[in-house]
Design a protein around this motif. Structure first.
Motif, short mmCIF file in Angstrom:
data_model
loop_
_atom_site.label_atom_id
_atom_site.label_comp_id
_atom_site.label_asym_id
_atom_site.label_seq_id
_atom_site.Cartn_x
_atom_site.Cartn_y
_atom_site.Cartn_z
N HIS A 1 0.81 -1.22 0.00
CA HIS A 1 0.00 0.00 0.00
C HIS A 1 0.84 1.27 0.00
O HIS A 1 0.37 2.35 0.32
N MET A 2 2.08 1.12 -0.37
CA MET A 2 2.93 2.26 -0.69
C MET A 2 2.43 2.83 -2.02
O MET A 2 2.32 2.11 -3.02
N VAL A 3 2.13 4.11 -2.03
CA VAL A 3 1.65 4.76 -3.27
C VAL A 3 2.84 5.02 -4.19
O VAL A 3 3.82 5.65 -3.78
N ASP B 1 -2.06 9.59 -8.79
CA ASP B 1 -3.45 9.53 -9.23
C ASP B 1 -3.72 8.23 -9.96
O ASP B 1 -4.52 8.18 -10.88
N CYS C 1 -7.91 -0.88 -0.68
CA CYS C 1 -7.66 -0.26 0.63
C CYS C 1 -8.29 1.12 0.74
O CYS C 1 -8.30 1.71 1.81
N GLY D 1 -7.12 3.67 -1.04
CA GLY D 1 -6.15 4.60 -1.61
C GLY D 1 -6.11 4.53 -3.13
O GLY D 1 -6.92 3.84 -3.76
N GLN D 2 -5.17 5.24 -3.71
CA GLN D 2 -4.99 5.28 -5.15
C GLN D 2 -3.53 5.07 -5.48
O GLN D 2 -2.66 5.65 -4.83
#
Lengths: 322, 322
Positions: free
Chosen positions: A168-170, A174, A180, A182-183
């Motif tokens: 879940h590290m971005v 965008d 989760c 998030g994006q």
């Protein structure tokens, strides 16, 4: 010889084993993961009973039990978020496991529960690819991406036990939505799900007859379809694999910048297609990394394969790693 | 009372201090960083001599010396990549420091060199915002972004000593080029440089008279210009600050997912504009983070301010943190 029971719980199956203090699997059994989370710990109890039955007299050598579970587990052994086992969320996993293990063995012992990727890291640290280094990241590439961290020779669990959620590290501000909330999370690109998403885009783009066929036949493109098509030389599938490798390399580079690990250790189901999926990763990784001061980081495949979780859970129960 | 010398080397100034084992700064002196890296350690020696002269008889209480340097420092004390002190790159920083300190004090003692952000983390761990937690990330926001990591109550230096390069975590796959050679690094968005870049784009876009004025006057927009314009209610500057806060929050969220720190501690020069720059960060951070299982992470400003580096370097020299 000291033995411990190691249990690795996945979304579809539970692997239970008796493991000795050298990391050898003495006995192992598989049962299916129940779809209904309420009975998850009963299924674990069944698997434990099968292992103990096969151990016979050696059951007396069992000194502890550990389990790796796919979810966020706090330091008190409570399972929080568990996307693949929703009904087991918010259960007192440590206490539940203790009850089953002690019922089968008829005595008290050390019982530990841990996040599955952290358990895999414990296995690699005790017996595998992380033995020779003090700092490592185990990256488990499956449906999603999990992470187990080793720093200063010890597991890093974080303040609540939730460390290692590296998937879940971005990596793209965008980017596509993640489950989760998030994006642009890494696992939207470099996991089995990411590979399938990229494959579906290629199929819809029309450049790949093989992927279009897979999409038409089943209404979806799976990661395996991309791997198969790439093996057969499908150009669009090879492009998808190249994009996947770049995404994987960038996330690994992030982990290298942050941790300076001696080794980055790749595990999980995607390892089965390592020849196709990982071939260009070290090259993409090196391109992205800075020069001079930064020595090369070893990128290796997990040594214990699918037994990393059971071996690590057992190692934790035996106190071989902390 | 045990004292140690703490030295914090920046691109423009060197801060040297005598610090006691409670983290109190007894004496401090500033000298300019030489532009010519060859004389960097002589300048450090001058600063040390000034501090020791002012200590007088208390110089006998000095038990060690530590320095935080802006670059990659390996575990043998060699300074590798040092973007703000290019001429000092590849120098044996530990040995050089030892020579100056022992020349001034006339005796042997414990001497340590460390990356500047890691030294700041040591300071916060020994005396500041990380005292009460076992896991923390100190994020130093200046021209770039540095990081100091605490795990299991200890500093995490990584396998070679290069851990904490969190500013080079990629958060936008095809984002702007970074001086490191990569693309889309976090520090291209959430550092002073990032703020200036976003401000320049706004000035060129024509929506901000104040930023356009700054650009016309000096040929560049600085982070301070954006902060000033935002304080004066300039709409475009406020938009820039909002974008900056989102970028900062996403990187912090990445660190939280990876480490599960008890605290995320913000330090560095941008802290001076915390009221403008950080106001919406906790909100943006919470939006991005997942629900249920994940407790809140404290985002706080470094307690030791600009003295975190000298206090941390001294704490390391005294063996108060490892």
């Amino acid at each position: 010889v000291a033995l411990a029971l190691g249990i690795d719980v996945g979304g579809t199956k539970i692997l239970a084993a008796a493991v000795d203090d050298a990391g050898e699997v003495v006995v192992e059994e598989r049962v299916e993961s129940p779809k209904d989370g309420g009975s998850l710990f009963d299924a674990i109890g069944d698997a434990v009973a099968l292992v103990v039955a096969r151990l016979g007299g050696r059951a007396a050598e069992v000194h502890g039990a550990g389990a790796g579970l796919p979810g966020l587990i706090d330091l008190e052994g409570v399972l929080h978020d568990a996307p693949n086992l929703p009904a087991a969320a918010n259960s007192a996993a440590g206490a539940e496991l203790r009850r089953r293990v002690e019922a089968v063995l008829g005595r008290r012992m050390r019982v530990v529960v841990e996040n599955d990727a952290t358990a895999a890291a414990a296995g690699e640290l005790a017996f595998g690819a992380a033995r020779s280094v003090a700092n490592a990241v185990v990256v488990t590439l499956g449906t999603g991406i999990g992470g187990g961290l080793v720093g200063n020779g010890r597991l890093l669990r974080g303040e609540r036990g939730f460390a290692g959620e590296i998937g879940h590290m971005v990596v793209e501000l965008d980017g596509p939505r993640c489950a989760c909330g998030g994006q642009g999370c890494w696992e939207q690109f470099a996991s089995g799900t990411g590979l399938a998403r990229l494959g579906r885009e290629a199929a819809l783009g029309g450049a790949s007859p093989l992927l279009a066929e897979a999409l038409a036949a089943r209404g979806e493109v799976r990661g395996e379809d991309v791997v198969d098509a790439a093996r057969r030389g499908d150009g669009a599938a090879l492009d998808v694999v190249a994009a996947f490798a770049r995404y994987l390399a960038i996330g690994l580079s992030n982990l290298a910048e942050i941790f300076d690990p001696g080794r980055l250790i790749l595990g999980g189901g995607l390892v089965r297609a390592a020849d196709v999926l990982f071939a260009t990763v070290p090259e993409r990784f090196a391109e992205h990394r800075r020069g001079a001061g930064e020595a090369k980081v070893d990128i290796v495949v997990a040594e214990l394969g699918e037994r990393a979780g059971v071996a690590g859970a057992a190692a934790l129960a035996l106190g071989l790693v902390t």
